[in-house]
Write a protein that holds these residues in place. Sequence first.
Motif, PDB file in Angstrom:
ATOM      1  N   ARG A  13    -104.874  20.648  79.546  1.00 24.54           N
ATOM      2  CA  ARG A  13    -105.984  21.229  78.785  1.00 24.54           C
ATOM      3  C   ARG A  13    -105.543  21.466  77.347  1.00 24.54           C
ATOM      4  NH1 ARG A  13    -107.876  20.126  82.887  1.00 24.54           N
ATOM      5  NH2 ARG A  13    -108.992  21.359  84.452  1.00 24.54           N
ATOM      6  N   VAL A  14    -106.491  21.381  76.434  1.00 28.60           N
ATOM      7  CA  VAL A  14    -106.260  21.799  75.053  1.00 28.60           C
ATOM      8  C   VAL A  14    -107.285  22.884  74.734  1.00 28.60           C
ATOM      9  CG1 VAL A  14    -106.189  21.090  72.635  1.00 28.60           C
ATOM     10  CG2 VAL A  14    -105.412  19.508  74.414  1.00 28.60           C
ATOM     11  N   LEU A  15    -106.789  24.041  74.272  1.00 34.95           N
ATOM     12  CA  LEU A  15    -107.661  25.179  73.963  1.00 34.95           C
ATOM     13  C   LEU A  15    -107.814  25.250  72.447  1.00 34.95           C
ATOM     14  CD1 LEU A  15    -106.048  27.826  76.368  1.00 34.95           C
ATOM     15  CD2 LEU A  15    -107.725  26.057  76.899  1.00 34.95           C
ATOM     16  N   GLU A  16    -108.995  24.913  71.959  1.00 35.04           N
ATOM     17  CA  GLU A  16    -109.218  24.854  70.516  1.00 35.04           C
ATOM     18  C   GLU A  16    -110.256  25.889  70.106  1.00 35.04           C
ATOM     19  OE1 GLU A  16    -108.656  20.496  68.906  1.00 35.04           O
ATOM     20  OE2 GLU A  16    -109.977  20.452  70.649  1.00 35.04           O
ATOM     21  N   GLY A  17    -109.990  26.584  68.996  1.00 30.95           N
ATOM     22  CA  GLY A  17    -110.941  27.587  68.530  1.00 30.95           C
ATOM     23  C   GLY A  17    -110.356  28.566  67.530  1.00 30.95           C
ATOM     24  N   HIS A  18    -109.033  28.763  67.574  1.00 31.40           N
ATOM     25  CA  HIS A  18    -108.396  29.606  66.561  1.00 31.40           C
ATOM     26  C   HIS A  18    -108.352  28.865  65.229  1.00 31.40           C
ATOM     27  CE1 HIS A  18    -106.958  33.225  68.566  1.00 31.40           C
ATOM     28  NE2 HIS A  18    -106.547  32.506  69.593  1.00 31.40           N
ATOM     29  N   VAL A  19    -108.449  29.637  64.141  1.00 27.26           N
ATOM     30  CA  VAL A  19    -108.226  29.097  62.809  1.00 27.26           C
ATOM     31  C   VAL A  19    -106.809  29.536  62.406  1.00 27.26           C
ATOM     32  CG1 VAL A  19    -109.143  29.000  60.452  1.00 27.26           C
ATOM     33  CG2 VAL A  19    -110.663  29.530  62.367  1.00 27.26           C
ATOM     34  N   PHE A  20    -106.038  28.662  61.790  1.00 24.34           N
ATOM     35  CA  PHE A  20    -104.635  28.952  61.440  1.00 24.34           C
ATOM     36  C   PHE A  20    -103.772  29.074  62.707  1.00 24.34           C
ATOM     37  CE2 PHE A  20    -107.181  31.319  58.103  1.00 24.34           C
ATOM     38  CZ  PHE A  20    -107.195  30.271  57.200  1.00 24.34           C
ATOM     39  N   ASP A  21    -102.586  29.650  62.542  1.00 24.61           N
ATOM     40  CA  ASP A  21    -101.586  29.651  63.616  1.00 24.61           C
ATOM     41  C   ASP A  21    -102.011  30.499  64.811  1.00 24.61           C
ATOM     42  OD1 ASP A  21    -100.300  28.483  61.512  1.00 24.61           O
ATOM     43  OD2 ASP A  21     -98.456  29.634  61.695  1.00 24.61           O
ATOM     44  N   VAL A  22    -101.633  30.029  65.990  1.00 25.54           N
ATOM     45  CA  VAL A  22    -101.718  30.846  67.203  1.00 25.54           C
ATOM     46  C   VAL A  22    -100.341  31.482  67.399  1.00 25.54           C
ATOM     47  CG1 VAL A  22    -102.193  30.886  69.661  1.00 25.54           C
ATOM     48  CG2 VAL A  22    -103.373  29.231  68.205  1.00 25.54           C
ATOM     49  N   ASN A  23    -100.286  32.798  67.377  1.00 24.24           N
ATOM     50  CA  ASN A  23     -98.988  33.494  67.419  1.00 24.24           C
ATOM     51  C   ASN A  23     -98.502  33.799  68.825  1.00 24.24           C
ATOM     52  OD1 ASN A  23     -98.685  33.593  64.625  1.00 24.24           O
ATOM     53  ND2 ASN A  23     -99.910  35.455  64.472  1.00 24.24           N
ATOM     54  N   PRO A  29    -102.771  37.735  85.175  1.00 25.42           N
ATOM     55  CA  PRO A  29    -102.114  37.655  86.490  1.00 25.42           C
ATOM     56  C   PRO A  29    -102.746  36.631  87.433  1.00 25.42           C
ATOM     57  CG  PRO A  29    -102.304  39.939  85.822  1.00 25.42           C
ATOM     58  CD  PRO A  29    -103.050  39.140  84.789  1.00 25.42           C
ATOM     59  N   SER A  30    -104.035  36.367  87.282  1.00 25.27           N
ATOM     60  CA  SER A  30    -104.709  35.391  88.157  1.00 25.27           C
ATOM     61  C   SER A  30    -104.196  33.975  87.948  1.00 25.27           C
ATOM     62  CB  SER A  30    -106.211  35.399  87.880  1.00 25.27           C
ATOM     63  OG  SER A  30    -106.464  34.858  86.581  1.00 25.27           O
ATOM     64  N   GLY A  31    -103.645  33.694  86.756  1.00 31.92           N
ATOM     65  CA  GLY A  31    -103.217  32.342  86.435  1.00 31.92           C
ATOM     66  C   GLY A  31    -104.338  31.405  86.038  1.00 31.92           C
ATOM     67  N   LEU A  32    -105.568  31.911  86.030  1.00 30.74           N
ATOM     68  CA  LEU A  32    -106.721  31.059  85.720  1.00 30.74           C
ATOM     69  C   LEU A  32    -107.273  31.324  84.320  1.00 30.74           C
ATOM     70  CD1 LEU A  32    -108.613  31.443  89.110  1.00 30.74           C
ATOM     71  CD2 LEU A  32    -107.105  29.575  88.402  1.00 30.74           C
ATOM     72  N   VAL A  33    -106.770  32.381  83.682  1.00 27.31           N
ATOM     73  CA  VAL A  33    -107.322  32.821  82.406  1.00 27.31           C
ATOM     74  C   VAL A  33    -106.173  33.048  81.432  1.00 27.31           C
ATOM     75  CG1 VAL A  33    -108.867  34.511  81.322  1.00 27.31           C
ATOM     76  CG2 VAL A  33    -109.127  33.984  83.737  1.00 27.31           C
ATOM     77  N   VAL A  34    -106.417  32.742  80.156  1.00 28.26           N
ATOM     78  CA  VAL A  34    -105.382  32.829  79.121  1.00 28.26           C
ATOM     79  C   VAL A  34    -105.839  33.795  78.031  1.00 28.26           C
ATOM     80  CG1 VAL A  34    -104.164  31.512  77.323  1.00 28.26           C
ATOM     81  CG2 VAL A  34    -104.587  30.467  79.556  1.00 28.26           C
ATOM     82  N   ILE A  45    -110.006  35.029  74.872  1.00 27.98           N
ATOM     83  CA  ILE A  45    -109.782  34.808  76.301  1.00 27.98           C
ATOM     84  C   ILE A  45    -110.388  33.453  76.657  1.00 27.98           C
ATOM     85  CG2 ILE A  45    -110.332  35.619  78.624  1.00 27.98           C
ATOM     86  CD1 ILE A  45    -110.299  38.463  77.578  1.00 27.98           C
ATOM     87  N   TRP A  46    -109.588  32.671  77.395  1.00 27.40           N
ATOM     88  CA  TRP A  46    -109.967  31.289  77.711  1.00 27.40           C
ATOM     89  C   TRP A  46    -109.929  31.055  79.210  1.00 27.40           C
ATOM     90  CZ3 TRP A  46    -110.220  28.140  73.157  1.00 27.40           C
ATOM     91  CH2 TRP A  46    -109.653  28.726  72.004  1.00 27.40           C
ATOM     92  N   SER A  47    -110.766  30.119  79.662  1.00 25.82           N
ATOM     93  CA  SER A  47    -110.651  29.614  81.025  1.00 25.82           C
ATOM     94  C   SER A  47    -109.639  28.477  81.034  1.00 25.82           C
ATOM     95  CB  SER A  47    -112.012  29.089  81.515  1.00 25.82           C
ATOM     96  OG  SER A  47    -111.823  28.271  82.652  1.00 25.82           O
ATOM     97  N   ALA A  48    -108.612  28.607  81.879  1.00 27.86           N
ATOM     98  CA  ALA A  48    -107.634  27.522  82.004  1.00 27.86           C
ATOM     99  C   ALA A  48    -108.221  26.357  82.800  1.00 27.86           C
ATOM    100  CB  ALA A  48    -106.367  28.026  82.691  1.00 27.86           C
ATOM    101  N   GLU A  49    -109.325  26.609  83.491  1.00 29.43           N
ATOM    102  CA  GLU A  49    -109.920  25.560  84.333  1.00 29.43           C
ATOM    103  C   GLU A  49    -110.730  24.561  83.516  1.00 29.43           C
ATOM    104  OE1 GLU A  49    -110.653  27.463  88.578  1.00 29.43           O
ATOM    105  OE2 GLU A  49    -111.575  28.684  87.024  1.00 29.43           O
ATOM    106  N   ASP A  50    -111.518  25.054  82.545  1.00 29.94           N
ATOM    107  CA  ASP A  50    -112.326  24.112  81.758  1.00 29.94           C
ATOM    108  C   ASP A  50    -112.083  24.212  80.245  1.00 29.94           C
ATOM    109  OD1 ASP A  50    -113.615  26.413  80.955  1.00 29.94           O
ATOM    110  OD2 ASP A  50    -115.490  25.990  81.992  1.00 29.94           O
ATOM    111  N   ALA A  51    -111.098  25.017  79.830  1.00 29.33           N
ATOM    112  CA  ALA A  51    -110.680  25.142  78.423  1.00 29.33           C
ATOM    113  C   ALA A  51    -111.711  25.824  77.529  1.00 29.33           C
ATOM    114  CB  ALA A  51    -110.300  23.769  77.839  1.00 29.33           C
ATOM    115  N   SER A  52    -112.712  26.472  78.137  1.00 25.74           N
ATOM    116  CA  SER A  52    -113.713  27.154  77.313  1.00 25.74           C
ATOM    117  C   SER A  52    -113.198  28.522  76.871  1.00 25.74           C
ATOM    118  CB  SER A  52    -115.016  27.324  78.101  1.00 25.74           C
ATOM    119  OG  SER A  52    -114.784  28.134  79.242  1.00 25.74           O
ATOM    120  N   CYS A  53    -113.613  28.939  75.676  1.00 24.24           N
ATOM    121  CA  CYS A  53    -113.305  30.290  75.196  1.00 24.24           C
ATOM    122  C   CYS A  53    -114.419  31.209  75.661  1.00 24.24           C
ATOM    123  CB  CYS A  53    -113.183  30.307  73.674  1.00 24.24           C
ATOM    124  SG  CYS A  53    -112.898  31.953  73.006  1.00 24.24           S
ATOM    125  N   VAL A  54    -114.102  32.161  76.532  1.00 24.14           N
ATOM    126  CA  VAL A  54    -115.143  32.984  77.141  1.00 24.14           C
ATOM    127  C   VAL A  54    -115.394  34.285  76.375  1.00 24.14           C
ATOM    128  CG1 VAL A  54    -115.008  32.010  79.444  1.00 24.14           C
ATOM    129  CG2 VAL A  54    -113.427  33.811  78.818  1.00 24.14           C
TER     130      VAL A  54
END
Length: 277
Positions: A13-23, A29-34, A45-54
């Motif tokens: 997956r690629v999680l895109e949406g931040h502007v500038f650096d991701v620090n 704990p579920s392992g499904l959310v970032v 907060i992102w879904s690791a399953e479909d890469a959407s920013c929730v």
Amino acid sequence: MKIWQASNGELRRVLEGHVFDVNCCRFFPSGLVVLSGGMDAQLKIWSAEDASCVVTFKGHKGGILDTAIVDRGRNVVSGSRDGTARLWDCGRSACLGVLADCGSSINGVAVGAADNSINLGSPEQMPSEREVGTEAKMLLLAREDKKLQCLGLQSRQPVFLFIGSDAFNCCTFLSGFLLLAGTQDGNIYQLDVRSPGAPVQVIHRSGAPVLSLLSFRDGFIASQGDGSCFIVQQDLDYVTELTGADCDPVYKVATWEKQIYTCCRDGLVRRYQLSDL
């Protein structure tokens, strides 16, 4: 941000949406959310399953440098260059409060369960019912102004303030009363929250900045700005070096079971498989 299949290095997956650096980024704990924080002062907060920013949290005035997840993750904590640490409600994507405003960049944050012997103080006002799992927890802040600050997560009351040799870059809890914090000039302080006036010990292996600290088995893992990364077990009697990062800073270390992952300025994520040490 990229999510990789750890076993074979396949990009998932690629999680895109931040502007500038991701620090900073971490799994819930579920392992499904970032959870991630960036120089755009946004916490996402992102879904690791479909890469959407929730969810996107806004409120910080400067880049977010570190995060911590409280219990199962209904609340999270962020530390920022704007000098504040904030508590957030993930369900309502709202800020539950400014935990600390210290006028100096907060480079690292850690949340840990406090030993019963530690007085965390009482909140001045009744905590919101949206605060979940904050009681009996300590919040540790590694600050740019050479100070290491500890407070009650629910009470917001001070527990101690320790002044080190240089800017604090990172911190972690080893137990309900022991903690570690690393400085820009290469010191790793081990402190006991019950008597924080003097360190239990100060470990100094090189003058390079200590960039990452992580509790591991009966010891810890540290990484530094000169490419060194090492495991300390049984009170410094046994040190294992993780090689490969040739003089490039190792920014962060993570573990999963017997595997250790490091990320380095050379653009590589390295995976180390540990035999039974």
